[in-house]
Each structure stands twice: as structure tokens, then as C-alpha cells.
Design a protein around this motif. Sequence first.
Motif, PDB file in Angstrom:
ATOM      1  N   THR A 127       0.870  -1.177   0.000  1.00 56.60           N
ATOM      2  CA  THR A 127       0.000   0.000   0.000  1.00 56.60           C
ATOM      3  C   THR A 127       0.913   1.234   0.000  1.00 56.60           C
ATOM      4  N   VAL A 128       0.305   2.395  -0.196  1.00 59.42           N
ATOM      5  CA  VAL A 128       1.083   3.647  -0.229  1.00 59.42           C
ATOM      6  C   VAL A 128       1.803   3.830   1.110  1.00 59.42           C
ATOM      7  N   ARG A 129       1.060   3.602   2.217  1.00 56.51           N
ATOM      8  CA  ARG A 129       1.655   3.806   3.546  1.00 56.51           C
ATOM      9  C   ARG A 129       2.806   2.819   3.786  1.00 56.51           C
ATOM     10  N   GLN A 154       3.256  10.070   7.878  1.00 56.87           N
ATOM     11  CA  GLN A 154       1.946  10.714   7.880  1.00 56.87           C
ATOM     12  C   GLN A 154       2.060  12.156   7.360  1.00 56.87           C
ATOM     13  N   ILE A 157       2.492  12.063   3.636  1.00 52.51           N
ATOM     14  CA  ILE A 157       1.224  11.675   3.001  1.00 52.51           C
ATOM     15  C   ILE A 157       0.308  12.896   2.895  1.00 52.51           C
ATOM     16  N   LEU A 162      -1.994  12.535  -0.354  1.00 53.02           N
ATOM     17  CA  LEU A 162      -2.213  11.102  -0.587  1.00 53.02           C
ATOM     18  C   LEU A 162      -3.110  10.472   0.480  1.00 53.02           C
ATOM     19  N   LYS A 163      -3.751  11.321   1.295  1.00 54.22           N
ATOM     20  CA  LYS A 163      -4.532  10.824   2.433  1.00 54.22           C
ATOM     21  C   LYS A 163      -5.596   9.801   1.996  1.00 54.22           C
ATOM     22  N   ALA A 166      -3.953   6.432   1.071  1.00 54.50           N
ATOM     23  CA  ALA A 166      -2.833   5.986   1.920  1.00 54.50           C
ATOM     24  C   ALA A 166      -2.841   4.486   2.145  1.00 54.50           C
ATOM     25  N   ASP A 167      -4.042   3.872   2.241  1.00 49.55           N
ATOM     26  CA  ASP A 167      -4.078   2.437   2.514  1.00 49.55           C
ATOM     27  C   ASP A 167      -4.500   1.622   1.292  1.00 49.55           C
ATOM     28  N   GLU A 182      -1.288   9.610  -8.834  1.00 47.10           N
ATOM     29  CA  GLU A 182      -1.015   9.239  -7.433  1.00 47.10           C
ATOM     30  C   GLU A 182       0.322   8.502  -7.313  1.00 47.10           C
ATOM     31  N   VAL A 186       3.514   9.398  -5.025  1.00 45.30           N
ATOM     32  CA  VAL A 186       4.191   8.473  -4.099  1.00 45.30           C
ATOM     33  C   VAL A 186       5.706   8.540  -4.361  1.00 45.30           C
TER      34      VAL A 186
END
Length: 383
Positions: A127-129, A154, A157, A162-163, A166-167, A182, A186
Motif C-alpha cells: 500500500t502507499v503507507r 503521515q 502523506i 495522498l490521504k 494511503a491504505d 497518485e 508516491v
Amino acid sequence: MDVVVFSKNQVDVKKQELDETRTLSLLQVSYVVKQWAGPWWKGACLRPVLYKTVLSNITMQLKSGQITALLGNSGSGKTSLLDVISCRSSGSVTGKVYYNNHEVTEAIIQDHASYVMQADRLLPNLTVRETLLYTARLKLPGNTSYSEIKEKVQTVIMEMGLKNVADSRVGGQIIRGISGGERRRVTIAIQLLQNPDMVLLDEPTSGLDSHTARHLVKSLADMAHKGKIVLLTIHQPSSDIFKLLDQVAILTSGELSFCGGTSELVPYFSRLGYPCPHYMNPLDYYVDMSSIDRRDPNLEKTTTERQHHFIRSFIASDIHVEEVRTATRDTLLPSRDRQLLSSKRIFGPGQLRVLYTILRYVLSIIVRVIFTIIFWVNWRLKI
Ligand SMILES: Nc1ncnc2c1ncn2[C@@H]1O[C@H](COP(=O)(O)OP(=O)(O)OP(=O)(O)O)[C@@H](O)[C@H]1O
């Protein structure tokens, strides 16, 4: 090159300003690459060597708090200029590049800059996070705690907008994931984890629609206005993007036909006799006017003459003379950063690499000695 002499007072004032403003100065930078003519199978020895001047006599200054766009037609030398600044060039570079009046080296670039390349190289299953967390654990110093890493991720993000994703899984060609825009965010976010003073981006908006591209440049402009030096190369920016920029540099066949504030662009070319037509994007228009049209010999002759006129006029212009003056003056001043940079470099990445190599050799010698002793004792006991 003229050397400018300043009184002690002027030097003190300038020094104070420099302590707050970070600068990247290029002074008469030229870049020449080697090429071999003829078929490859003749080998390097049999083919004649050609030298190509990719960049010629580039003088410009970038300041923290400003976003600068590097424009020009394909092959004009934009990526090469980023390569020279970031010490990645493969040819011969003359002239100087200074970061805060300290000559740029690989160690300075590693400590202070981030380079976002054109291609996104991300792991599709994360995932992004997760992508940012893993990268942060690799990039940030070993003593950074997990809660600090999470907080940093955070912040990045939020900064890159990207909030909402984020997942979500990043995805790739086979697994569908986040959108192209997106993914670009990233890639940029990864480079921001180390909180660099200077961000260099090669075509960050390529392949994005105009809305996404504007959004991305807006994020970069906001980042610059928080005190970073941001330099990006860009093809055909929309007029909305033009308004977000602080400074533009137009490269034509490796030389500058303009470099200055966005508000100076149209008045400067108008004074040369080339006002921007109504309803035309000034950046598109002046990049086009600075390029050579090779479709027929007459057109090529006219456009080549115009390009040379633009380059000569810019070198003689007040904007350029002032830029050379400022860049020369700033790079001649002693600065607190010089001491900071040199003290930091005692344990900079370059030195750590040397230390690591020495340790590896010492360890391998110790292991060899231990094994030799074991074998020798074994052999003696058998006898
Ligand atoms: N190492 C090299 N060897 C040979 N030629 C090179 C090298 N580096 C750059 N060039 C040449 O210099 C010119 C400028 O290249 P560069 O990639 O900087 O252009 P650009 O403005 O970024 O183009 P684009 O917008 O298409 O990416 C090109 O003609 C390229 O072929």
C-alpha cells in the motif's frame, strides 16, 4: 570571469541573508559528451570520436522558497542539466555548481538534495503507507524510533495529498492500483522523507492530465514556499501551471534563451520585439519561438538565426548580467554553511562508505586468521 569586490559591511549583510536563504548557483556550466560515429561492431578503437556540446555557458541561480521550471524542446538539455547539478553526468563538465557557496559534490547532493526521475519504480503489492514506511526505515538514520517514522510518513502523506489513497495498494501493470498521478506523488513523497533542502524533478507531470498536473505542481510550489529549492523540468505547462511558478529557464540547444522571474518573461521578449499574442500560453509560445524548425531549409535558416538572436540577446540582457553578478558574489562569500557542511561530511555518507569498506576488510582478515588457526591446530593434532 569578473571578480566583484565588496566592502565588509556589504559582505556581513549578504552573509546574514545567505544564512536564511539557501542558493544553488550555476556559473558558466558547460557539458560535453563523447560519442562514437559509425556502426557499433567496429568497436571504440576504429570509430571516430565525436564531442557533442550538450550544455553551454549556463549561469543561473535558484533560491530557497522558489519553484523554478526548466523548459525547452526535446533534446535541448533539460535532463542533462539536472544530471550535472546532481553529479550524475557521464561527460566532461566545466564551470562550477555551488550549493550555498560551497562547490557541489556527491556528498552534498546526498545530504541536501533529492532527485525524482521520470520513471516510477514502486512495488505493486504494497500500500502507499507501507511503501513509505519501508522506505523511511531504510532511508532515515538508524536511531529514528518507529513512532517518529510513522509521524514522518503521515506528514509526507498529507503534504503530497495522498490521504485518500494511503491504505490502497500501489498496483502496477498486472495488478490494478492507484492512478498514474497518485503513483507520481508516491515517488515524490519517497524523496521527501529525508526532508531535503533541494528537490530536483525530471518531468514530474509527464503522462498526467492537466488537472492532476496542476495539482501536483501546486503541491511542489507549496513545498518550495516553505523554504525549499524546487527545480523541475516540464513539457508544455498549462497557463494555470505558469501562474504557480516563480522562475522559468528556457533552454534552446543547450543554451539559455531566458532565465528569470515569470513576471519578467513577457516584458523581456516584448522588448526584443516578440510580444506574446493574446490567448496564447507565454511558455508554449516562447519555447516554440526559441526552437529550430527543420521541416524545410528556409525555415531552418530563419529559426536558427532567431534562436542565435535570442541566446545573444539574453547573454547581453540586464537580467543575465545581474544573475551573473549575484551568483558570482554569493559564491565568493564565506558562509556558515561551509563550516556546517564540512563538519557534517566528517561522518557523511561518503566517509561512512569508506569506514564500512575498511571494516569489511578487517573482518574478512580476522575470519581468515581464525580459520587458519583452526585448520592448523586440527592438522597438528592429527599428526
Ligand atoms: N551521455 C550522453 N551521450 C550522448 N549524448 C548525450 C548524452 N547525454 C545527453 N546527450 C544528448 O544531449 C542532448 C540533450 O539530452 P537531454 O536528455 O538532456 O535532453 P532533454 O531536453 O531532457 O530531452 P527530453 O525532453 O526529450 O527528455 C540530446 O541530444 C542527447 O542525445
